[in-house]
Design an enzyme around this catalytic site. Structure first.
Site, mmCIF file in Angstrom:
data_model
loop_
_atom_site.group_PDB
_atom_site.id
_atom_site.type_symbol
_atom_site.label_atom_id
_atom_site.label_comp_id
_atom_site.label_asym_id
_atom_site.label_seq_id
_atom_site.Cartn_x
_atom_site.Cartn_y
_atom_site.Cartn_z
ATOM 1 C CG HIS A 81 -0.133 -0.254 2.509
ATOM 2 N ND1 HIS A 81 -0.027 1.433 3.403
ATOM 3 C CD2 HIS A 81 0.126 -0.905 3.044
ATOM 4 C CE1 HIS A 81 0.549 0.706 3.916
ATOM 5 N NE2 HIS A 81 0.681 -0.297 4.070
ATOM 6 C CG ASP A 83 -2.806 4.105 2.971
ATOM 7 O OD1 ASP A 83 -1.870 3.414 2.504
ATOM 8 O OD2 ASP A 83 -2.914 4.496 4.412
ATOM 9 C CG ASP A 144 3.257 0.383 7.659
ATOM 10 O OD1 ASP A 144 3.017 0.043 6.608
ATOM 11 O OD2 ASP A 144 2.572 0.833 8.769
ATOM 12 C CD GLU A 178 -2.582 -1.461 5.631
ATOM 13 O OE1 GLU A 178 -2.407 -2.779 6.591
ATOM 14 O OE2 GLU A 178 -1.761 -0.725 6.109
ATOM 15 C CD GLU A 179 -1.079 2.298 7.674
ATOM 16 O OE1 GLU A 179 -1.270 2.244 8.556
ATOM 17 O OE2 GLU A 179 0.434 2.070 7.625
ATOM 18 C CG ASP A 201 2.055 -3.750 4.768
ATOM 19 O OD1 ASP A 201 1.985 -2.766 5.277
ATOM 20 O OD2 ASP A 201 1.419 -3.830 5.423
ATOM 21 C CG HIS A 383 1.503 3.011 12.184
ATOM 22 N ND1 HIS A 383 0.543 2.774 12.616
ATOM 23 C CD2 HIS A 383 2.416 2.611 11.396
ATOM 24 C CE1 HIS A 383 0.332 2.196 11.621
ATOM 25 N NE2 HIS A 383 0.921 2.267 10.296
HETATM 26 ZN ZN LIG Z 1 1.544 -1.954 6.376
#
Ligand SMILES: [Zn+2]
Length: 412
Positions: A81, A83, A144, A178-179, A201, A383
């Site tokens: 992903h 995003d 990520d 995805e997030e 991922d 994150h």
């Molecule tokens: Zn991810």
């Protein structure tokens, strides 16, 4: 060989484009800026020689690397992903490259005294001597899952440039959002047309995952009755006390802070209350489907009991399933995990097979008909500002993709 400089250049190019997703938005992609990277990826896929490169009106990207052998083998896919999480800013990412990491503290930001220290993040030690990419302490990095995108594109390019490596048809899929839990929502599994796929991922090198939680959310509403406190005897019903009874009747040790591995939990993540009404919000998680169902039943039963006890409907509960353990869908086709494990072993990577205490897009995709385990992409501390990725791990992940393609072509 896959060049370190090429990987760094590609990765830095992606993370410096802001693609933060937004859970409040109802559109797909949830933020218009995700198109910036999506459109660039389409051009890049074409430029490296991928076929059937498509992007739909929701920014889902698909592309094909045609087979270079003349017999039929399964079509496999690789997915990531583009995003990044709304939990932390991904705007103006300024990656720092730390060559031959010395195993000591890394000052991310001198002015704000932000330090990435192995005393706190012990995983760092294993990357001593390697090249790390970190943030400047003010943003997340976006490994990520731009590490995953870097690896998939680099692997496809490598296979195109080295046609002596034999492989079947390979499909590539890049998704938005995805997030915020929507990456799989508009994924056209039929159009993708792979027999199985892998999300790139995961986190540290060696990770291979095909088990995740079964997940549900529960909203508990307790109704009270407000009366002047001075004249309330026998009349007032304080919803907060009934809510407390509910909370205390669930097993206190089956909560996130007391569980690990395969242990499931009830997680009370929000309370809002007044005398008249109290609302409790829970998530319920368990790898085991039977235990998962039993947890939901326990909450329902408790609700019924409290209503009986109070002689009226004081409490109600609404439970909604969110996602399920992909194990149920992957176990019947266990060779897809075995191939990934074998690929890692042949590349001298120690496979770390463990159950995810969460969900992945792959779990949703598995239930949509595309069995989809998850493989490491190499990053750590997702994150947030301490996110980093060792370049060597990204190279290994790229090699794993090529090796899986090669091994799949040897299968009957
Ligand atoms: Zn991810």
């Amino acid at each position: 060989m896959i060049s370190k400089q090429d990987i760094i250049k590609r990765f830095v190019g992606y993370v410096t484009v802001d693609t933060e997703s937004d859970p409040e938005s109802t559109t797909t992609p949830s933020t218009a800026k995700q198109w910036d990277l999506a459109n660039a990826l389409v051009e890049e896929l074409k430029a490296i020689g991928m076929q059937d490169v498509t992007i739909d009106d929701k920014a889902y990207i698909m592309a094909t690397l045609p087979s270079n052998i003349d017999h039929e083998v399964p079509t496999i896919g690789f997915i990531s992903h583009f995003d990044t999480t709304p939990d932390f800013t991904g705007k103006d990412v300024k990656p720092q490259i730390i060559d031959s990491y010395d195993g000591k503290d890394i000052v991310l930001n001198e002015a704000e005294n932000i330090v990435l220290s192995p005393d706190y993040f012990e995983d760092l030690i294993q990357y001593k001597g390697q090249t790390l990419i970190t943030t400047d302490g003010t943003t997340l990095l976006g490994a990520d899952d731009k590490a995953g995108i870097t690896e998939i594109i680099s692997a496809m390019e490598y296979l195109i440039q080295n046609p002596e490596i034999k492989h079947g048809k390979i499909r590539v899929g890049f998704t938005p959002d995805e997030e915020i839990g929507r990456g799989a929502h508009h994924f056209d599994v039929e159009k993708f047309g792979a027999d199985w796929a892998y999300t790139m991922d995961g986190s540290q090198i060696g990770e291979l995952e095909y088990e995740n939680f079964n997940a549900a959310g529960a909203v508990v509403k307790v109704k009270g009755k407000i009366v002047h406190p001075g004249y309330a005897k026998g009349k007032m019903i304080n919803s907060m006390y009934i809510a407390t009874e509910f909370i205390n009747s669930l097993p206190r040790m089956e909560t996130p802070e007391h569980t690990e591995g395969y242990e499931g939990f009830f997680h009370l993540y929000s309370i809002s209350g007044e005398v008249e009404e109290t609302v409790l919000q829970y998530i319920i998680r368990d790898h085991d489907r039977e235990h998962f169902e039993a947890r939901k039943e326990m909450m329902q039963k408790l609700t019924n009991e409290l209503n009986t006890q109070y002689g009226r409907e004081v409490i109600s509960i609404e439970i909604k399933d969110q996602y399920f353990n992909m194990k149920e869908k992957v176990e019947p086709v266990m060779h897809i995990v075995d191939i990934a494990e074998e690929a890692m072993k042949q590349l001298d990577i120690k496979p770390l097979i463990k159950a995810i205490r969460g969900g992945t897009d792959g779990s949703q995709l598995s239930y949509m008909g595309l069995p989809c385990p998850n493989i490491f992409a190499g990053g750590h501390n997702f994150h947030g500002r301490y996110e980093y990725v060792p370049v060597e791990s990204m190279i290994k992940a790229t090699e794993v993709i090529c090796k899986i393609a090669e091994l799949t072509a040897l299968k009957k």
